[in-house]
Design a protein around this motif. Structure first.
Motif, mmCIF file in Angstrom:
data_model
loop_
_atom_site.group_PDB
_atom_site.id
_atom_site.type_symbol
_atom_site.label_atom_id
_atom_site.label_comp_id
_atom_site.label_asym_id
_atom_site.label_seq_id
_atom_site.Cartn_x
_atom_site.Cartn_y
_atom_site.Cartn_z
ATOM 1 N N GLN A 80 0.376 -1.654 -0.014
ATOM 2 C CA GLN A 80 0.287 0.000 0.447
ATOM 3 C C GLN A 80 0.926 1.371 0.304
ATOM 4 N N LYS A 81 0.842 2.194 -0.782
ATOM 5 C CA LYS A 81 1.199 3.263 -1.141
ATOM 6 C C LYS A 81 1.170 4.473 -0.224
ATOM 7 N N SER A 82 1.824 5.542 -0.094
ATOM 8 C CA SER A 82 1.795 6.899 0.975
ATOM 9 C C SER A 82 0.316 7.108 1.148
ATOM 10 N N LYS A 130 -2.769 0.523 -4.290
ATOM 11 C CA LYS A 130 -2.416 -0.386 -3.648
ATOM 12 C C LYS A 130 -1.558 -0.991 -5.558
ATOM 13 N N ILE A 131 -0.475 -0.793 -5.196
ATOM 14 C CA ILE A 131 0.047 -1.700 -6.199
ATOM 15 C C ILE A 131 1.025 -2.675 -6.097
ATOM 16 N N CYS A 138 10.466 6.212 2.745
ATOM 17 C CA CYS A 138 8.894 5.878 2.028
ATOM 18 C C CYS A 138 8.852 4.904 1.853
ATOM 19 N N ILE A 139 7.738 3.888 1.600
ATOM 20 C CA ILE A 139 7.517 2.829 1.577
ATOM 21 C C ILE A 139 7.488 2.825 -0.194
ATOM 22 N N GLU A 140 7.385 3.934 -0.563
ATOM 23 C CA GLU A 140 7.868 3.435 -2.230
ATOM 24 C C GLU A 140 9.429 2.658 -2.312
ATOM 25 N N GLY A 185 10.017 7.037 -11.342
ATOM 26 C CA GLY A 185 8.867 6.806 -12.396
ATOM 27 C C GLY A 185 7.725 7.298 -11.547
ATOM 28 N N ASP A 186 6.164 6.878 -12.188
ATOM 29 C CA ASP A 186 4.862 7.230 -11.726
ATOM 30 C C ASP A 186 4.550 6.304 -10.184
ATOM 31 N N GLU A 187 5.065 5.424 -10.024
ATOM 32 C CA GLU A 187 4.967 5.096 -8.817
ATOM 33 C C GLU A 187 6.069 5.720 -7.440
ATOM 34 N N LEU A 188 6.808 6.020 -7.707
ATOM 35 C CA LEU A 188 7.425 6.720 -6.433
ATOM 36 C C LEU A 188 6.344 8.573 -6.185
#
Length: 587
Positions: A477-479, A483-484, A505-507, A514-517
């Protein structure tokens, strides 16, 4: 190691007090109290910052006070020794816990596979980390069965050291304690506070006072569920199953009290005998001179530990090889291992011996199991990262410097960071890569230790690799709460991008780009630390004796303790694709 009330690491002595009386009288650093069985106890309190010692409570004080907090469960002795059947049932107890799939110490001991769970209060919470767990389980079983159990409750370094968990020459036992008569839950609490990985770092030949373990011969009878393995990098595992093909399954605990499982392999390094690494079995102990009461229980007496020469399967072969012993301990690595007349490596020797003397690999099964194991380790890591996020560590300001050593520390960093866990994970991926290449080379040479009848081993292993990798999905689960998910190969590509730093951070903990970050809320300072820590992420060798308390500017400079420039190769799939095509073209 745990902390008593979060303040003191209590190191207690119960049998060697007289030799210390003179020094203690001068330093005022100890107190002496007579235990219920008549022995004298000396206790010493060591503040967590390892500063000056001061007088605190004795073992008797601690256990008496803690016992008063429990309404039932006293440790009553009903036998003077462990029988052969007791040892078999202990092995079965460990095997059942391993088979249960329990994910933390509390769930393990409340699991239906624990036959003694009914005697424990439903709300009681069991906690133990990696060093505690072997003692925790051994005492728990002894207590429930009324069997004698004493333990080394203080060790001291053989030479100078900053941290006894990583003493270069190892440690020695300073005292032992037999906690009969106290409440068993209180003893478990006490064990959690006095046992650390330093308790295992003892030369196998040291016998005065006796240590809790002995070094066993590598055989199917000696390496069994309940055998302990000490990694001198500061980790402990407990064997819970040995397959017929010689592969060892283990379970271990972590600072967050989670329990994980895996296979014994090169992640658990060998070292000089003084560090006491490797397989350890519990040393037999007998209660002598006790008085049997009308109800069949025993009181009083003293514990006598078996000498090395009295133990039928005591052996130093895991340190020196199964040939001629090197003349000096410092030459331990020159000892060799021979199986069926062939000189082989140590880990192959262990595998062959535990398979009954025949070393045989099924490469397709092996590659599938390694992928599955790596996937499990990724998920175990995820659970640990989630605990750090739940604790909000990532929301705190980045400290001005790293701990003195990122692998061996205390407090929040020990609880919530993951450099050691990540290093073992990366080593496992590297081992998967190297083992795969080894199997291909064995097939080319027609090695009889390889059980394979196909025509293109690379293509067949690739198919198995892909099938098992396809079953592995990592989700976090992202910040921002979204969810990813990603698969095994993506996780492998991220491996050396995943931050071990709990302040990130959890990322970043999952190596996002990229976008996920974009949902990461780390500022420029944390981003700078993440980049500066890259060489440390590339490093899979854990250096516990290296200074690492760098500031950000210091960490950016090259030098000892700052990691390595590039990570090792782990891309199994690409190599198998190339090799499969090459072999197909030759047909």
């Amino acid at each position: 190691m745990g902390t008593w009330a979060g303040v003191l690491a209590l190191v207690a002595v119960a049998t060697a007090a007289q030799a210390q009386d003179s020094a203690d009288a001068q330093s005022g650093a100890a107190v002496h109290i007579t235990l219920p069985d008549g022995r004298v106890a000396r206790a010493q309190a060591v503040p967590e910052d390892r500063g000056n010692t001061q007088a605190e409570a004795s073992p008797a004080d601690i256990l008496r006070a803690a016992s008063a907090g429990y309404t039932s469960g006293n440790y009553i002795i009903r036998a003077t020794r462990w029988s052969e059947n007791d040892e078999k049932e202990y092995s079965q107890f460990i095997a059942e816990l391993g088979e249960s799939g329990c994910t933390n110490v509390n769930r393990c001991l409340h699991d239906p596979r624990n036959p003694y769970r009914g005697s424990d209060p439903a709300g009681l919470v069991f906690r133990a980390d990696c060093a505690d767990l072997p003692y925790y389980l051994r005492f728990y079983f002894a207590w429930k069965r009324g069997l004698p159990f004493s333990f080394a409750n203080e060790v001291e370094p053989r030479g100078r050291t900053r941290d006894m968990r990583y003493t270069a020459a190892g440690n020695r036992v300073a005292s032992r304690l037999f906690p009969a008569g106290y409440n068993g839950y209180a003893v478990l609490d006490y064990l959690r506070d006095v046992i650390s990985s330093a308790s295992y770092r003892i030369h196998p030949e040291l016998e005065s006072p006796q240590q809790d373990f002995y070094s066993p011969v590598i055989s199917t009878k000696s390496i069994r569920p309940g055998t302990v393995v000490y990694d001198p990098n500061g980790h402990l595992i407990t064997v819970w199953k040995v397959e017929r093909n010689g592969r060892i399954h283990y379970m271990d605990a972590h600072p967050d009290y989670s329990v994980t499982r895996g296979f014994y392999d090169v992640r658990f390094v060998r070292s000089s005998p003084g560090m006491g690494a490797g397989f350890k079995n519990w040393r037999p102990q007998i209660l002598e001179g006790a008085t049997r009461q009308a109800d069949g229980s025993y009181t009083g007496g003293r514990i006598v530990m078996a000498a090395n020469k009295a133990i039928s399967d005591y052996s130093l072969e895991q340190f020196f090889g199964n040939g001629k012993r090197p003349a000096e301990d410092r030459d331990w690595a020159s000892g060799g291992f021979t199986l069926n007349g062939e000189r082989i490596g140590y880990y192959d020797y262990v595998r062959g011996q535990l398979a009954g003397g025949t070393l045989l690999f099924d490469p397709l099964r092996e590659i599938g199991d390694m992928v599955d194991s790596n996937c499990d380790d990724l998920k175990y890591r995820g659970a640990a990262v989630d605990l750090a996020i739940a604790a909000g560590i990532q929301k705190r300001a980045q400290p001005d410097q790293l701990p003195a050593n990122i692998y061996g520390t205390e407090g929040d960093w020990e609880m919530y960071s993951s450099p050691s866990r990540d290093a073992r994970l990366k080593t496992a991926f590297k081992e998967t890569y190297e083992t795969t290449r080894r199997f291909v080379e064995m097939a080319k040479k027609g090695d009889t230790k390889l059980s394979y009848k196909g025509k293109n081993i690379a293509a067949d292993m690739l198919a198995v690799y892909d099938a098992h990798a396809a079953r592995c999905t990592i989700t976090y689960q992202k910040s921002d709460g979204s969810k990813i998910s990603f698969g095994y190969e993506d996780a492998r590509r991220r491996l050396f991008e995943m931050s071990f730093d709990p302040y990130h951070c959890i990322e970043r903990r999952w190596g996002a780009k990229g976008d996920e970050l974009k949902t990461c809320q780390d500022g420029s300072v944390k981003q700078a630390w993440y980049e500066a820590e890259r060489p440390l992420r590339n490093q899979i060798d854990r250096a516990y004796d290296t200074r690492m308390d760098f500031t950000l500017s210091e960490l950016k400079q090259p030098g000892p303790g700052r990691g390595i420039a590039a990570p090792p190769e782990t891309d199994v799939r690409s190599w198998l694709v190339r090799e499969a095509r090459t072999r197909a073209a030759r047909r």
